[in-house]
Design an enzyme around this catalytic site. Structure first.
Site, PDB file in Angstrom:
ATOM      1  N   LYS A 190     -76.815  48.588  83.094  1.00  0.00           N
ATOM      2  CA  LYS A 190     -75.761  48.718  82.097  1.00  0.00           C
ATOM      3  C   LYS A 190     -76.384  48.384  80.730  1.00  0.00           C
ATOM      4  CE  LYS A 190     -72.480  46.737  79.405  1.00  0.00           C
ATOM      5  NZ  LYS A 190     -72.887  47.626  78.314  1.00  0.00           N
ATOM      6  N   GLU A 263     -82.172  35.750  80.710  1.00  0.00           N
ATOM      7  CA  GLU A 263     -83.029  35.467  79.553  1.00  0.00           C
ATOM      8  C   GLU A 263     -82.147  35.509  78.322  1.00  0.00           C
ATOM      9  OE1 GLU A 263     -84.772  36.366  76.589  1.00  0.00           O
ATOM     10  OE2 GLU A 263     -86.705  37.124  77.326  1.00  0.00           O
TER      11      GLU A 263
HETATM   12  P1  NDP Z   1     -74.289  39.986  74.421  1.00  0.00           P
HETATM   13  O1  NDP Z   1     -74.776  38.870  75.232  1.00  0.00           O
HETATM   14  O2  NDP Z   1     -72.829  40.125  74.172  1.00  0.00           O
HETATM   15  O3  NDP Z   1     -74.768  41.415  75.011  1.00  0.00           O
HETATM   16  C1  NDP Z   1     -75.812  41.597  75.929  1.00  0.00           C
HETATM   17  C2  NDP Z   1     -75.383  42.545  77.046  1.00  0.00           C
HETATM   18  O4  NDP Z   1     -74.326  41.948  77.792  1.00  0.00           O
HETATM   19  C3  NDP Z   1     -74.813  43.867  76.523  1.00  0.00           C
HETATM   20  O5  NDP Z   1     -75.174  44.922  77.397  1.00  0.00           O
HETATM   21  C4  NDP Z   1     -73.316  43.625  76.579  1.00  0.00           C
HETATM   22  O6  NDP Z   1     -72.545  44.812  76.655  1.00  0.00           O
HETATM   23  C5  NDP Z   1     -73.215  42.840  77.875  1.00  0.00           C
HETATM   24  N1  NDP Z   1     -71.983  42.069  78.028  1.00  0.00           N
HETATM   25  C6  NDP Z   1     -71.065  41.729  77.099  1.00  0.00           C
HETATM   26  N2  NDP Z   1     -70.065  41.014  77.663  1.00  0.00           N
HETATM   27  C7  NDP Z   1     -70.349  40.903  78.980  1.00  0.00           C
HETATM   28  C8  NDP Z   1     -69.713  40.281  80.090  1.00  0.00           C
HETATM   29  N3  NDP Z   1     -68.566  39.622  79.961  1.00  0.00           N
HETATM   30  N4  NDP Z   1     -70.300  40.357  81.302  1.00  0.00           N
HETATM   31  C9  NDP Z   1     -71.458  41.008  81.465  1.00  0.00           C
HETATM   32  N5  NDP Z   1     -72.114  41.631  80.449  1.00  0.00           N
HETATM   33  C10 NDP Z   1     -71.570  41.576  79.221  1.00  0.00           C
HETATM   34  O7  NDP Z   1     -75.069  39.903  73.071  1.00  0.00           O
HETATM   35  P2  NDP Z   1     -74.615  40.409  71.628  1.00  0.00           P
HETATM   36  O8  NDP Z   1     -75.048  41.794  71.482  1.00  0.00           O
HETATM   37  O9  NDP Z   1     -73.191  40.135  71.333  1.00  0.00           O
HETATM   38  O10 NDP Z   1     -75.488  39.451  70.733  1.00  0.00           O
HETATM   39  C11 NDP Z   1     -75.041  38.136  70.491  1.00  0.00           C
HETATM   40  C12 NDP Z   1     -76.220  37.240  70.270  1.00  0.00           C
HETATM   41  O11 NDP Z   1     -76.944  37.089  71.463  1.00  0.00           O
HETATM   42  C13 NDP Z   1     -77.261  37.789  69.290  1.00  0.00           C
HETATM   43  O12 NDP Z   1     -76.892  37.659  67.965  1.00  0.00           O
HETATM   44  C14 NDP Z   1     -78.415  36.964  69.698  1.00  0.00           C
HETATM   45  O13 NDP Z   1     -78.267  35.676  69.177  1.00  0.00           O
HETATM   46  C15 NDP Z   1     -78.308  36.926  71.201  1.00  0.00           C
HETATM   47  N6  NDP Z   1     -79.069  37.998  71.865  1.00  0.00           N
HETATM   48  C16 NDP Z   1     -80.207  37.651  72.487  1.00  0.00           C
HETATM   49  C17 NDP Z   1     -80.974  38.631  73.077  1.00  0.00           C
HETATM   50  C18 NDP Z   1     -82.247  38.313  73.778  1.00  0.00           C
HETATM   51  O14 NDP Z   1     -83.130  39.156  73.797  1.00  0.00           O
HETATM   52  N7  NDP Z   1     -82.366  37.160  74.416  1.00  0.00           N
HETATM   53  C19 NDP Z   1     -80.598  40.037  73.043  1.00  0.00           C
HETATM   54  C20 NDP Z   1     -79.352  40.279  72.379  1.00  0.00           C
HETATM   55  C21 NDP Z   1     -78.628  39.282  71.828  1.00  0.00           C
HETATM   56  P3  NDP Z   1     -71.853  45.483  75.361  1.00  0.00           P
HETATM   57  O15 NDP Z   1     -72.573  45.014  74.162  1.00  0.00           O
HETATM   58  O16 NDP Z   1     -71.995  46.925  75.611  1.00  0.00           O
HETATM   59  O17 NDP Z   1     -70.427  45.025  75.342  1.00  0.00           O
END
Ligand code: NDP
Length: 527
Positions: A190, A263
């Site tokens: 996903k 992660e």
């Molecule tokens: P999220 O944790 O919301 O998104 C990461 C993935 O999780 C996306 O595919 C998202 O889907 C999905 N997701 C969202 N809600 C759920 C849920 N309830 N259950 C399962 N999967 C879910 O990150 P954000 O994009 O909102 O970023 C927020 C912050 O997280 C960033 O600003 C950064 O600080 C951190 N981050 C860290 C990353 C890393 O590499 N460790 C990568 C990205 C973010 P969808 O977005 O399609 O809703």
């Protein structure tokens, strides 16, 4: 599938609207579903739309994966490795197409997109070559050596769910898929709703590499709908994203009693010791803090410099940062690209404005650049940051880094370990042995000496992951493969049941077992 009018932007790439629509058609939904617009941060305009999958679509994808998995697991691990190596070759071969898609979806600089591409063939070759020995059946010491033996076998867990983020949509969608497939699992991925096309392009390349249909499925849609539906049906979840979402994923996998590896975020410290070469450290700081416009979980966000080198380091770092070019083009010229969207730009801006209000000084950058692109923000260096402020403690995930003087290496270590995160750190010194010894004191899953993050990530044989709020579990290395298997111990007795014997009075049995236990203690380590 509805099609968006060809964007003028797409004229500059090898990707057409029709091609994006054909990728979206790969998402197998049971009915006509609502669609999610996909916008490019380069111009903040739509480039296409993908299905918003429902829980029902997720269930159908997992069912297809489960059927396909039972055949895939019966192929030899060497055969599976060959398919993955062919896939790695195709990713390299089609890199220009993939680079264009990654840039369209994320607005990142092309050189940052290239980093994502290069990672894939390396990971495929590593697991293709080392996987068979990592997962081979092994002999262990039995309860009574010579009389009772023990063997350990591995089986794939079944169907793994991979939930990936937008910041490295190619690498982070695929780097955890490769070991899962090698171990004989099917995967349902996903991708983030903002960056779905590259995962769909990878599905197409998997098919071309000979991966049987259904073994790698992609479901597009929003996280709160697709994520929980996926977690409720698969046998392992690999998640990369924010810490709060990671906690929700962990709660759900915990309730379902399935394994997960998470992660999450980082607030990564960089320690510049008194004997560091400041020019090298400044170059590393630029590379680490501003790669992918700072939207990298491993990027340094706080730099602690020993007093005697502070001014020299800051001058060199500010100078190198001011020379960076900010831009949006499908070529290698600009050093730094866009942030992902307006919400993220607002978040980065507000962190910097709050820091300024709390007395921080801006030594470089500190401004958004709508003249360059709708979500562009200048590489920014702050000093005099309040150690309790949000910018000092929370992940900014943007092109912003603070620099702080410390009296010595011990204080630098103390500052580094004051965070609740523990993903990545770096130590800068001309004494490599000292660098490694300081590294052992830092509470992070990877610590790089004289490099900000790349040497840790590129060591595919070594595990990566976080302490504390940065996550649970490890990707890469043998650890990254073993999370995708169930292990089974087969213990065989040549003397029948080990328990009490009907032919031996219990008193004698007790004496015999005590003697055997004494002997065993002496022999531990011999077998
Ligand atoms: P999220 O944790 O919301 O998104 C990461 C993935 O999780 C996306 O595919 C998202 O889907 C999905 N997701 C969202 N809600 C759920 C849920 N309830 N259950 C399962 N999967 C879910 O990150 P954000 O994009 O909102 O970023 C927020 C912050 O997280 C960033 O600003 C950064 O600080 C951190 N981050 C860290 C990353 C890393 O590499 N460790 C990568 C990205 C973010 P969808 O977005 O399609 O809703």
């Amino acid at each position: 599938m509805s099609q968006t009018k060809q964007s003028s932007l797409l004229d500059a790439t090898v990707v057409s609207t029709n091609r994006l629509a054909s990728l979206a058609d790969r998402v197998d939904t049971t009915d006509e579903r609502p669609e999610l617009d996909v916008r490019t941060p380069i111009k903040d305009e739509p480039i296409g739309a993908v299905p918003a999958a429902t829980a029902e679509d997720v269930a159908a994808a997992v069912d297809r994966a489960r059927v396909a998995q039972s055949e895939w697991e019966n192929r030899s691990i060497e055969d599976r490795g060959d398919v993955l190596r062919r896939f790695g070759d195709l990713v390299l071969e089609r890199r220009e197409w993939l680079l264009d898609i990654v840039q369209l979806e994320t607005g990142k600089a092309r050189v940052d997109a290239l980093e994502e591409i290069l990672d894939v063939p390396l990971t495929c070759s590593y697991y293709g070559s080392n996987g068979p020995s990592i997962l081979a059946e092994s002999k262990r010491t039995g309860a009574v050596p010579g009389l009772i033996d023990a063997h350990v076998t591995t089986d794939p867990v079944g169907v793994a769910g991979v939930i990936s983020p937008w910041n490295y949509p190619l690498t982070l969608a695929i780097t955890d898929v490769i070991p899962a497939l090698l171990a004989g699992n099917a995967v349902v991925c996903k991708p983030d709703e903002r960056t779905p096309y590259v995962a769909l392009a990878l599905a197409e390349l998997f098919e071309e590499a000979g991966l049987p249909s259904g073994v790698f499925e992609v479901v597009t849609g929003d996280g709160p709908t697709v994520g929980p539906a996926l977690i409720d049906r698969v046998d392992h979840v690999t998640f990369t994203g924010g810490t709060e979402t990671g906690r929700a994923v962990a709660e759900r996998t915990g309730r379902n009693l399935i394994g997960s590896s998470l992660e999450l975020g980082g607030k990564n410290p960089m320690l510049v010791l008194g004997d560091a070469d400041v020019e090298t450290a400044a170059r590393g700081a630029v590379e680490g803090a501003f790669t992918n416009a700072g939207q990298l979980c491993l990027a340094p966000e706080g730099i602690y410099v020993v007093d005697s080198r502070y001014e020299d380091f800051l001058d060199a770092f500010v100078d190198a940062t001011r020379r960076l070019s900010l831009g949006l083009e499908f070529g290698y010229r600009p050093d730094v690209g866009s942030l992902i969207d307006s919400d993220h730009l607002e978040r980065v801006q507000s962190y910097v404005e709050d820091a300024r209000a709390d007395g921080a000084s801006v030594c470089a950058g500190g401004r958004s650049r709508p003249d360059v692109g709708p979500f562009c923000y200048e590489p920014t260096i702050l000093t005099d940051v309040d150690p309790d402020s949000a910018i000092a403690t929370e992940e900014t995930f943007g092109p912003v880094v603070s620099v702080e003087p410390v009296s010595d290496a011990e204080e630098a270590i103390e500052r580094a370990n004051s965070s609740s995160y523990g993903l990545n750190a770096s130590v800068w010194t001309t004494d490599l042995a000292r660098g490694r010894s300081v590294a052992r004191e830092i509470d992070c899953g990877t610590v790089c000496v004289n490099d900000p993050y790349a040497v840790g990530w590129a060591a595919v044989d070594a595990p990566m992951g976080g302490f504390g709020d940065s996550g649970v579990g490890r990707r890469h290395g043998p650890e990254g493969l073993r999370r995708y298997v169930e292990v089974r111990t087969i213990a065989t007795s040549k003397i029948g049941p080990l328990g009490d014997s009907p032919h031996l009075p219990t008193k004698w049995y007790a004496r015999a077992m005590t003697a055997v236990t004494r002997l065993q203690r002496r022999l531990v380590g011999w077998f």
